[in-house]
Every structure is written in structure tokens, then in C-alpha cells.
Write a protein that holds these residues in place. Sequence first.
Motif, PDB file in Angstrom:
ATOM      1  N   ALA A 139       0.978  -8.355   6.327  1.00  0.00           N
ATOM      2  CA  ALA A 139       2.338  -7.997   6.737  1.00  0.00           C
ATOM      3  C   ALA A 139       2.469  -6.488   6.700  1.00  0.00           C
ATOM      4  O   ALA A 139       1.911  -5.822   5.810  1.00  0.00           O
ATOM      5  CB  ALA A 139       3.376  -8.636   5.817  1.00  0.00           C
ATOM      6  N   LEU A 140       3.201  -5.951   7.671  1.00  0.00           N
ATOM      7  CA  LEU A 140       3.424  -4.510   7.787  1.00  0.00           C
ATOM      8  C   LEU A 140       4.911  -4.213   7.653  1.00  0.00           C
ATOM      9  O   LEU A 140       5.737  -4.807   8.357  1.00  0.00           O
ATOM     10  CB  LEU A 140       2.931  -3.984   9.133  1.00  0.00           C
ATOM     11  N   TYR A 141       5.224  -3.287   6.758  1.00  0.00           N
ATOM     12  CA  TYR A 141       6.599  -2.817   6.595  1.00  0.00           C
ATOM     13  C   TYR A 141       6.673  -1.383   7.087  1.00  0.00           C
ATOM     14  O   TYR A 141       5.804  -0.567   6.794  1.00  0.00           O
ATOM     15  CB  TYR A 141       7.031  -2.925   5.130  1.00  0.00           C
ATOM     16  N   ALA A 184       4.338   3.244   7.558  1.00  0.00           N
ATOM     17  CA  ALA A 184       3.852   1.861   7.486  1.00  0.00           C
ATOM     18  C   ALA A 184       3.205   1.578   6.137  1.00  0.00           C
ATOM     19  O   ALA A 184       2.402   2.370   5.636  1.00  0.00           O
ATOM     20  CB  ALA A 184       2.867   1.593   8.614  1.00  0.00           C
ATOM     21  N   GLN A 185       3.551   0.437   5.569  1.00  0.00           N
ATOM     22  CA  GLN A 185       2.911  -0.056   4.348  1.00  0.00           C
ATOM     23  C   GLN A 185       2.416  -1.469   4.620  1.00  0.00           C
ATOM     24  O   GLN A 185       3.087  -2.270   5.261  1.00  0.00           O
ATOM     25  CB  GLN A 185       3.896  -0.049   3.179  1.00  0.00           C
ATOM     26  N   ILE A 186       1.236  -1.781   4.106  1.00  0.00           N
ATOM     27  CA  ILE A 186       0.574  -3.033   4.446  1.00  0.00           C
ATOM     28  C   ILE A 186       0.245  -3.824   3.192  1.00  0.00           C
ATOM     29  O   ILE A 186      -0.015  -3.244   2.130  1.00  0.00           O
ATOM     30  CB  ILE A 186      -0.708  -2.747   5.272  1.00  0.00           C
ATOM     31  N   SER A 189       0.832  -1.204   0.000  1.00  0.00           N
ATOM     32  CA  SER A 189       0.000   0.000   0.000  1.00  0.00           C
ATOM     33  C   SER A 189       0.863   1.249   0.000  1.00  0.00           C
ATOM     34  O   SER A 189       2.097   1.195   0.142  1.00  0.00           O
ATOM     35  CB  SER A 189      -0.876   0.011   1.256  1.00  0.00           C
ATOM     36  N   ILE A 190       0.192   2.387  -0.107  1.00  0.00           N
ATOM     37  CA  ILE A 190       0.848   3.658   0.153  1.00  0.00           C
ATOM     38  C   ILE A 190       1.216   3.719   1.637  1.00  0.00           C
ATOM     39  O   ILE A 190       0.775   2.893   2.441  1.00  0.00           O
ATOM     40  CB  ILE A 190      -0.069   4.849  -0.206  1.00  0.00           C
ATOM     41  N   SER A 244      -5.865  -1.202   0.384  1.00  0.00           N
ATOM     42  CA  SER A 244      -6.445  -0.757  -0.885  1.00  0.00           C
ATOM     43  C   SER A 244      -6.251   0.730  -1.135  1.00  0.00           C
ATOM     44  O   SER A 244      -6.876   1.300  -2.018  1.00  0.00           O
ATOM     45  CB  SER A 244      -7.940  -1.101  -0.909  1.00  0.00           C
ATOM     46  N   ASN A 245      -5.394   1.356  -0.336  1.00  0.00           N
ATOM     47  CA  ASN A 245      -4.967   2.756  -0.528  1.00  0.00           C
ATOM     48  C   ASN A 245      -6.013   3.802  -0.172  1.00  0.00           C
ATOM     49  O   ASN A 245      -5.977   4.923  -0.689  1.00  0.00           O
ATOM     50  CB  ASN A 245      -4.441   2.977  -1.949  1.00  0.00           C
ATOM     51  N   PHE A 246      -6.944   3.468   0.725  1.00  0.00           N
ATOM     52  CA  PHE A 246      -7.612   4.521   1.469  1.00  0.00           C
ATOM     53  C   PHE A 246      -6.556   5.171   2.364  1.00  0.00           C
ATOM     54  O   PHE A 246      -5.535   4.561   2.685  1.00  0.00           O
ATOM     55  CB  PHE A 246      -8.729   3.945   2.345  1.00  0.00           C
ATOM     56  N   SER A 247      -6.831   6.381   2.816  1.00  0.00           N
ATOM     57  CA  SER A 247      -5.901   7.054   3.732  1.00  0.00           C
ATOM     58  C   SER A 247      -6.477   7.231   5.128  1.00  0.00           C
ATOM     59  O   SER A 247      -5.830   7.826   5.990  1.00  0.00           O
ATOM     60  CB  SER A 247      -5.499   8.424   3.180  1.00  0.00           C
ATOM     61  N   GLY A 248      -7.685   6.732   5.360  1.00  0.00           N
ATOM     62  CA  GLY A 248      -8.275   6.831   6.689  1.00  0.00           C
ATOM     63  C   GLY A 248      -9.733   6.421   6.650  1.00  0.00           C
ATOM     64  O   GLY A 248     -10.367   6.402   5.585  1.00  0.00           O
ATOM     65  N   ALA A 249     -10.256   6.076   7.824  1.00  0.00           N
ATOM     66  CA  ALA A 249     -11.655   5.685   7.950  1.00  0.00           C
ATOM     67  C   ALA A 249     -12.134   6.048   9.343  1.00  0.00           C
ATOM     68  O   ALA A 249     -11.360   5.986  10.312  1.00  0.00           O
ATOM     69  CB  ALA A 249     -11.829   4.184   7.705  1.00  0.00           C
TER      70      ALA A 249
END
Length: 658
Positions: A463-465, A445-447, A83-84, A391-396
Motif C-alpha cells: 500500500a502507498l500513502y 510517498a510512504q510504502i 517507510s520513510i 525497508s528505508n533505502f532511499s534509492g537503487a
Amino acid sequence: MRFILTLAFCFSSLSVAHASVTVYNQVPIGQATGTAQSAAAAYSGSAAYDSTVLNAPPIPNPAPPNQFTLQLQSSSNAVQGLSIMQSGSFLGFSIETSVVNQILGINSSFLQVPFLNLMANIKQRAGSVHVRVGGNTQETATLVDSIPDGKAIEKDKGLATNPTQTPALIFTREILYMLANITSLAGVQWYLGVPFNDTSNLRLGIAEAGQAILGDNLIGLQCGNEPDLYASHNNRPATYSPYDYFGEFGVLVQAINNNQNIPVKNKLIGPSVASGDWTPEMVWDTGFIPAYSNSLSALAVEHYPDNNCGAAFQLGAIKDPQTQFPNYLNHTAGKLLIAPYLNSTAIAQAAGKPFLMFETNTASCGGFPGISNAFGSALWGLDYGLQMAHSNFSGALFHVGGQSVYYNPFTAPPTNQSAFHQWTIGPLYYSTLVSAEVFGPSNTAQIIDLNANDDNMFTPAYALYEGGNLARVALFNYMTDPSGANTYTATISIPSGAPSQVKVKYLQAASVAQRTNITWAGQTFGGNFESDGRLQGSLDVQTVACDTTANTCQIKVPAPSFALVFLNDDVLSEVTPQNPLTFATTAVTKKVNTATVDAAVLATSNGHSGLEGGPRMGTSKTTAASNAAGSVGNARPAMNALVVMAMTLGALMVGTQR
């Protein structure tokens, strides 16, 4: 009910500003007492405390394999589909405007201490926390100079109602000062809604005052809440279309550009469609993004996976919660929710705009009993959030209503019970708190969805990078099986070298249908009426030894639970506060014509449970607790002086009440 807020800071040389803040007796650091816990009386009223417990779905047949391997790369450079970059504040809250005086506080001087604690929990893990004040009731709300009875917000029954049948609201700047003071203490950043029911007579007071009072902590102004439903809600003609919204949005943009009292012009958020009669693409096709790019801070949608409107408002057929329950207990649910927006997230990325799920929850019209307030929704909400991030949302933002809904992440007690009941923390607050630890505070963080166990929908994993390096692994088990037969073991394989050990935190309950005894790393917020916003119990972080020869780590995931695996101590420590920023509370309630009650007796009653000034809790005028130190000043912003005084004196008792 009145709470005492304890602040502990220590600085030597500070200037003092004036503020309208009630300041009570100084208490030596470390001597403020927490709220005592006692059993709550049985409750059979509001939906927020509904006791319905459903049956957990049976184990699928065939059951998923209970052993599988996740092949991971240690560096993000070798991973496709990440992801972003995401922030720890990815999941936040949307608070309906009509209930801010229940959730946030009465005014800028009287804040809800449990809310401060709940926000501080997330802020310390995520770096910040995002909260929207808005919803359906924002559309007809009006900022006024004052309200005759002195309140900060009030329902005006003489004005038009909104789709939820809540009378129109009037509110004063005191509400915005209250938000600013919450920010000073708990680091909250805010989204606000601009009334959009009448674009021929725009009411921009909230934008003007919001920017003046909140400054950079005002991160967005929503313009139009669910415009695709305007026609069906009788707010616009039946012919109202995306092009009509495009034109009205332009009227607002021009008005803001011409308004010198709104200096920052690019805070707007739209179109916030709700998957009613329009798709987002219908709005994009109007040229919305290029036309208003200079004014837009983000693009947004709103979506609920289902509705309980038949039961809540007699709008449609009544749905059986037991039948709906399995729909929330699998990974496919989140994927299907996100699928209609994948094109829009790509469009937003191309336009350089964040894409937000601005309002969501388990089901519109208040959610379902036994689903929205059960542990299964904590797993659903967390998985849904991680799938949005992937899926590249930036928040919810999870929506928060009043006493009449099942889905609240947190609920203040009814006003007439606030003297003896505390707050109720819902499953979606756990989702949000855990999400803050999944992403952490680095903003790097990218997921990625690992399609674990041959993409089995009951055992998903991510997985989280962080900063380009593998940092965390997130594992879900949606099944309920007390026998342990469907506890699975995920083998994390890192060819470039596994650590000698990893640390694991678990989000757990005995069943997906369970309403109470939810724990995160061994700690809990308790059941109905049991929380002051602080985690209770001892922290439990599991240590798992790895096989450095095979470069594998084996993680057990009970049914049901969520496991967050920390691959090094640095990523664990950054989301595990050693000194949690919380605001201790002691009960200070009625002070006139009340009896002195022995605290030992009181602890097992349904009455006031705080200790005050010694082993006996007196609440009459003659007790030490009545010796308030008075008020300090009368200027705004109120909390600036409070923070300065707290830093100077070391610890102050600052009164808040509900």
C-alpha cells in the motif's frame, strides 16, 4: 546513425548564448515524423539480444488462494510500519563508464535521442531521474584535456585494466558537457565516480569539472567502488581491510577540503561494499560515519543476488539458468536480499543519511540468459525495489553494460547496425518506469508491505500513502497460468469508505519467461531493435467499480502480472502525462553514394526506414535533407543555446548521431 531531435517550446523574449550544436532545417510543429517500424533481421550475436526462452516454473502445490482481502486504513496515522518518505526517482540507472559513448551520446552535440526519450518518460512521472556514471571502469579512468583523435572518451590499452578486463579509460570534459545537455532536456541528475585506484596520487579532475559543469545536478561522488573486493581483484594488498579503506577515504576528504576547485565538500558517497569479504557493519565499526559525516551525502552498498561469472569469465562453476529461474519469481527473494541491510538502514536513519543500493541487477557478470531478459525479471526488479523502499533505502540503481550482457534495462544497437536497427528495451526498464508511477512526483510517498494472502510469496502486495492519505495499492502475481485458474482477486477493504470506482494499470506478459510483448497499461517498447524510447500503442487504464455499501473494491490480477490500483483520479493524473515529453526521431543516414529507395518497399526491408522530405527517401547530396543549417557557435555549455533557440523558434531539428 543520425537522428533528428525535435523540440517544441514557445517563448517570446529570450537572449541567445553560443553553443557548439549542429542545427538542421526547421520543421513546422507537428510535422516531424517518427521512426517507422519494420521487422528486424534475425540476430545471433551479442548476449544483449540472446533469444533463450526458459520454461516458466509450474504452479506451486498447493496453489495460493485465489481470493483474499486487504484491510487498509485511509490515513497513514493509523498505520504502523510505514517507510520513510520516498521519491518517484527511487529506481534509477547505473551506467558503466566504458559505455557512455554508446548509451548517452558521442559528445555534447551528438546525443542519443532514444536515451533522452527513456529518461523523459521517467522524469514526467517521477519529477526527476537519477543516473550514475561509474562502476569498475571508474577506478582507473582519467580526465584529460584532450584526446589526439578528437574523441570524448577512449580506452587506453597501455594502462592498467580493471576486474572486467576493460582497458583503463581516458575522457575529456566533453563527457560532462554531454551530461549537462542531457539534463537540460530530460531532467537527469547524476552520480559520478572519483578514481580510487591510487590514493597516493588522487585524480580529482572529475570532481572539479563535475561541480563546475553540472552544478546542483551533480548529486553525489562515489569514492571507492566495491572496496571489499579490492584485494581479490589485485587492486590492493591481500591484507587490505575496512580500516585501510577508512584511512584512504580520509586522505580523499582532506584533499577535497583543501581543493578550492571543489567548492561543495559534502557530496561524497561510501563505502559501496559489495558483500564480498566485508559487511557494512565492519566499515561502520571503524567510526566511518561520525568521522566523515560532514563530507558524506549518502551511505551506499552494492549487491547482486547471484552471479554468472562461470559462464562469462570461467570464474567458478557454470550455473543453469533454468535451475536459477524460480529464485527470481517470488516475494521471498527480495526480502532475503534486503535482510542483511536492515541494520544499516536503521544506522543511516539515525545518522540522518540516505542509504542507497548503488549498483544492482539480476546477477553479476552480465546476468543470465532467459532470466535477466525475460518478463519475470520485470516483476522481480519492481518487487525488489519496493521492498528496498519499504525497508528505508532511499534509492537503487540498475546497472547498464554493453553488448555482452543479458541484464541491460536498455541497449543501443551495435555501431555497425545503427543505420537500420533501433534500441532494445529490457524488462528492468519497465520496472523502473512502473516504480516511478508507484511513488509519483510528490516526494511524500510512504510504502508498506501488506504481507498479503497470509504472506504468500507468489502474491505480494503493498500500500502507498501520499501526503498521509491512501493513494495506491500494488499487487503482484508471479505465477504463469494461461488457463486463468490462478488469476486471483484481491478485495481492497477501506472501513472509512471506499471510492465509487478505482483505476488500474497492468504490467503484463503471457508468461514470466516471455522476452517480448511486455506491456504497461497496454503500451510497449517492442522487442529487440524496435524502440526509439517512446511508448508504442494506446494507453489502457481499466476502471473498476467498487461496492460503496461494503466499502470494498475487487481487483483481478492475472497470472502473471502486476496491477497498480489508483484510488483517486488525482494520483492517476500526476503519473499519466497528457502530453508526453518525447523527442521524435527520423532517420538521416549515409548521404554519399546511396540510392533513392521507395518508402513503401523500404518499410518491409531491413534497411533505412525513416521518411524524409516526401514519399521517396533520397539520401544523396541533392536531397533536401542535405541542406543543413550549419553550426551555431563554439562555446559551452552547448545545450543552453539550443534550448533558447528552440524556445524562440518553436521547433528546431537538432542533429544527434551514434
